[in-house]
Scaffold this motif. Structure first.
Motif, PDB file in Angstrom:
ATOM      1  N   GLU A   1      14.955 -16.357 -50.306  1.00 31.07           N
ATOM      2  CA  GLU A   1      14.810 -17.473 -49.371  1.00 31.07           C
ATOM      3  C   GLU A   1      16.151 -17.810 -48.716  1.00 31.07           C
ATOM      4  O   GLU A   1      16.217 -18.126 -47.521  1.00 31.07           O
ATOM      5  CB  GLU A   1      14.268 -18.703 -50.094  1.00 31.07           C
ATOM      6  CG  GLU A   1      14.010 -19.882 -49.167  1.00 31.07           C
ATOM      7  CD  GLU A   1      13.579 -21.140 -49.907  1.00 31.07           C
ATOM      8  OE1 GLU A   1      12.774 -21.902 -49.338  1.00 31.07           O
ATOM      9  OE2 GLU A   1      14.070 -21.374 -51.030  1.00 31.07           O
TER      10      GLU A   1
ATOM     11  N   SER B   1      16.587 -15.257 -45.928  1.00 36.61           N
ATOM     12  CA  SER B   1      15.686 -15.492 -44.798  1.00 36.61           C
ATOM     13  C   SER B   1      16.106 -16.714 -43.995  1.00 36.61           C
ATOM     14  O   SER B   1      16.199 -16.667 -42.757  1.00 36.61           O
ATOM     15  CB  SER B   1      14.250 -15.673 -45.297  1.00 36.61           C
ATOM     16  OG  SER B   1      13.800 -14.523 -45.986  1.00 36.61           O
TER      17      SER B   1
ATOM     18  N   PRO C   1       4.791   0.358 -51.611  1.00 31.27           N
ATOM     19  CA  PRO C   1       4.737  -1.104 -51.618  1.00 31.27           C
ATOM     20  C   PRO C   1       4.312  -1.704 -52.947  1.00 31.27           C
ATOM     21  O   PRO C   1       4.433  -2.919 -53.147  1.00 31.27           O
ATOM     22  CB  PRO C   1       3.705  -1.415 -50.524  1.00 31.27           C
ATOM     23  CG  PRO C   1       2.804  -0.222 -50.514  1.00 31.27           C
ATOM     24  CD  PRO C   1       3.681   0.950 -50.839  1.00 31.27           C
ATOM     25  N   SER C   2       3.824  -0.883 -53.863  1.00 30.61           N
ATOM     26  CA  SER C   2       3.332  -1.408 -55.142  1.00 30.61           C
ATOM     27  C   SER C   2       4.449  -1.932 -56.033  1.00 30.61           C
ATOM     28  O   SER C   2       4.215  -2.745 -56.930  1.00 30.61           O
ATOM     29  CB  SER C   2       2.560  -0.323 -55.889  1.00 30.61           C
ATOM     30  OG  SER C   2       3.449   0.685 -56.372  1.00 30.61           O
ATOM     31  N   GLY C   3       5.663  -1.454 -55.784  1.00 30.55           N
ATOM     32  CA  GLY C   3       6.768  -1.848 -56.653  1.00 30.55           C
ATOM     33  C   GLY C   3       6.873  -1.002 -57.907  1.00 30.55           C
ATOM     34  O   GLY C   3       7.779  -1.192 -58.719  1.00 30.55           O
TER      35      GLY C   3
ATOM     36  N   GLY D   1      13.720  -7.873 -49.919  1.00 32.84           N
ATOM     37  CA  GLY D   1      13.243  -8.925 -50.816  1.00 32.84           C
ATOM     38  C   GLY D   1      11.827  -9.341 -50.504  1.00 32.84           C
ATOM     39  O   GLY D   1      11.009  -9.556 -51.412  1.00 32.84           O
ATOM     40  N   ARG D   2      11.519  -9.445 -49.231  1.00 31.45           N
ATOM     41  CA  ARG D   2      10.149  -9.780 -48.854  1.00 31.45           C
ATOM     42  C   ARG D   2       9.191  -8.652 -49.186  1.00 31.45           C
ATOM     43  O   ARG D   2       8.077  -8.883 -49.680  1.00 31.45           O
ATOM     44  CB  ARG D   2      10.085 -10.070 -47.348  1.00 31.45           C
ATOM     45  CG  ARG D   2      10.654 -11.421 -46.935  1.00 31.45           C
ATOM     46  CD  ARG D   2      10.565 -11.602 -45.424  1.00 31.45           C
ATOM     47  NE  ARG D   2      10.979 -12.935 -45.007  1.00 31.45           N
ATOM     48  CZ  ARG D   2      11.047 -13.331 -43.733  1.00 31.45           C
ATOM     49  NH1 ARG D   2      10.735 -12.478 -42.759  1.00 31.45           N
ATOM     50  NH2 ARG D   2      11.420 -14.554 -43.435  1.00 31.45           N
TER      51      ARG D   2
ATOM     52  N   PHE E   1       9.409  -6.396 -51.510  1.00 29.41           N
ATOM     53  CA  PHE E   1       9.223  -6.187 -52.952  1.00 29.41           C
ATOM     54  C   PHE E   1       9.079  -7.504 -53.721  1.00 29.41           C
ATOM     55  O   PHE E   1       9.379  -7.571 -54.919  1.00 29.41           O
ATOM     56  CB  PHE E   1      10.395  -5.376 -53.526  1.00 29.41           C
ATOM     57  CG  PHE E   1      10.426  -3.950 -53.047  1.00 29.41           C
ATOM     58  CD1 PHE E   1       9.474  -3.034 -53.484  1.00 29.41           C
ATOM     59  CD2 PHE E   1      11.391  -3.528 -52.148  1.00 29.41           C
ATOM     60  CE1 PHE E   1       9.497  -1.719 -53.038  1.00 29.41           C
ATOM     61  CE2 PHE E   1      11.430  -2.213 -51.708  1.00 29.41           C
ATOM     62  CZ  PHE E   1      10.476  -1.305 -52.154  1.00 29.41           C
ATOM     63  N   ASP E   2       8.618  -8.528 -53.027  1.00 30.28           N
ATOM     64  CA  ASP E   2       8.289  -9.804 -53.661  1.00 30.28           C
ATOM     65  C   ASP E   2       9.459 -10.382 -54.464  1.00 30.28           C
ATOM     66  O   ASP E   2       9.289 -10.871 -55.585  1.00 30.28           O
ATOM     67  CB  ASP E   2       7.065  -9.624 -54.577  1.00 30.28           C
ATOM     68  CG  ASP E   2       6.416 -10.944 -54.953  1.00 30.28           C
ATOM     69  OD1 ASP E   2       6.563 -11.921 -54.181  1.00 30.28           O
ATOM     70  OD2 ASP E   2       5.777 -11.016 -56.021  1.00 30.28           O
ATOM     71  N   GLY E   3      10.646 -10.277 -53.902  1.00 28.02           N
ATOM     72  CA  GLY E   3      11.819 -10.894 -54.517  1.00 28.02           C
ATOM     73  C   GLY E   3      12.494 -10.085 -55.600  1.00 28.02           C
ATOM     74  O   GLY E   3      13.533 -10.512 -56.130  1.00 28.02           O
ATOM     75  N   LYS E   4      11.956  -8.921 -55.931  1.00 28.85           N
ATOM     76  CA  LYS E   4      12.502  -8.131 -57.044  1.00 28.85           C
ATOM     77  C   LYS E   4      13.580  -7.166 -56.547  1.00 28.85           C
ATOM     78  O   LYS E   4      13.408  -5.945 -56.540  1.00 28.85           O
ATOM     79  CB  LYS E   4      11.381  -7.385 -57.760  1.00 28.85           C
ATOM     80  CG  LYS E   4      10.389  -8.326 -58.440  1.00 28.85           C
ATOM     81  CD  LYS E   4       9.281  -7.566 -59.144  1.00 28.85           C
ATOM     82  CE  LYS E   4       8.318  -8.533 -59.827  1.00 28.85           C
ATOM     83  NZ  LYS E   4       7.188  -7.819 -60.491  1.00 28.85           N
TER      84      LYS E   4
ATOM     85  N   ASN F   1      13.993  -4.176 -61.028  1.00 28.51           N
ATOM     86  CA  ASN F   1      14.369  -4.585 -59.684  1.00 28.51           C
ATOM     87  C   ASN F   1      14.754  -3.381 -58.821  1.00 28.51           C
ATOM     88  O   ASN F   1      15.218  -2.363 -59.327  1.00 28.51           O
ATOM     89  CB  ASN F   1      15.556  -5.554 -59.735  1.00 28.51           C
ATOM     90  CG  ASN F   1      15.201  -6.866 -60.401  1.00 28.51           C
ATOM     91  OD1 ASN F   1      14.306  -7.582 -59.953  1.00 28.51           O
ATOM     92  ND2 ASN F   1      15.900  -7.196 -61.483  1.00 28.51           N
TER      93      ASN F   1
END
Length: 217
Positions: free
Chosen positions: A17, A20, A40-42, A67-68, A70-73, A117
């Motif tokens: 955040e 961004s 995209p699965s991570g 970050g977006r 990979f959902d912050g990871k 990560n």
């Protein structure tokens, strides 16, 4: 530009955040090519190795984009000075060989690469300079390759398109001619960050290179 920077820092954003909202604050837009190259699965762990043309906006932009996705990871390997930027600290791993964490450096790096990560690294260790008349990274260190092979991470080359002001590079050349070894040029990066406002930058994400392709050569 202390007032300009502090006005954003007091808002208290953290992690992805922070990246961004920081780009919004700077009115910086980022065009991205190549996200379709990634899983995209991570479930696939990557090391993203990028050139470092700007020394500020480029790092923040990659944190936002990846970050977006990979959902912050995500985690950066960074100069430990950046740990003083509290909003970035949660997604950073300090890797300098000086300072209080120096004795824990091997374990910090191993833990980061061994985590779930996605790793973001600038193998040059500092932003681009003018070398032989061409703006380019200094030679990349190779440890990110060996650590990626060791931990089963595919390596993704990233090209961030941009450059700092002519004055920035001329100062660096001047300091070198004066025999000054300290990285004084780094002190002018906040000014370059400020000059980067209202611009659009392009990021190209390449095809992942399987870690199994790397051998002792």
């Amino acid at each position: 530009h202390l007032d300009f920077i502090n006005e954003f820092l007091v808002k208290g954003y953290s992690g992805v955040e922070f990246c961004s909202e920081g780009l919004d604050y700077l009115d910086v837009k980022v065009q991205v090519e190549g996200l379709e190259n990634l899983d995209p699965s991570g479930n696939t762990r990557y090391t993203f190795a990028s050139n470092h043309p700007l020394g500020g906006i480029d790092g923040v932009a990659l944190g936002m984009v990846l970050g977006r996705f990979f959902d912050g990871k995500v985690k950066y390997l960074v100069n430990d000075l950046l740990m003083n930027v509290k909003g970035l600290a949660p997604i950073c791993v300090p890797v300098n060989k000086i300072g209080s964490q120096s004795r824990n450096l091997p374990s910090l790096v191993s833990e980061a690469y061994g985590s779930g990560n996605q790793m973001i690294i600038f193998p040059a260790g500092k932003c681009s300079r003018k070398i032989d008349g061409v703006i380019q990274d200094v030679a990349w260190t190779k440890s990110f390759v060996s650590k990626s092979v060791e931990t089963g991470r595919d390596i993704v080359p990233v090209h961030f398109i941009g450059q700092n002001s002519r004055k920035f590079y001329n100062r660096d050349i001047f300091f070198k001619k004066m025999g000054i070894k300290a990285n004084l040029t780094m002190l002018f990066l906040p000014d370059e960050l400020y000059k980067g406002r209202h611009q659009t930058f392009k990021v190209i994400i390449g095809q992942p290179v399987p870690y199994s392709r790397f051998d002792s050569s």
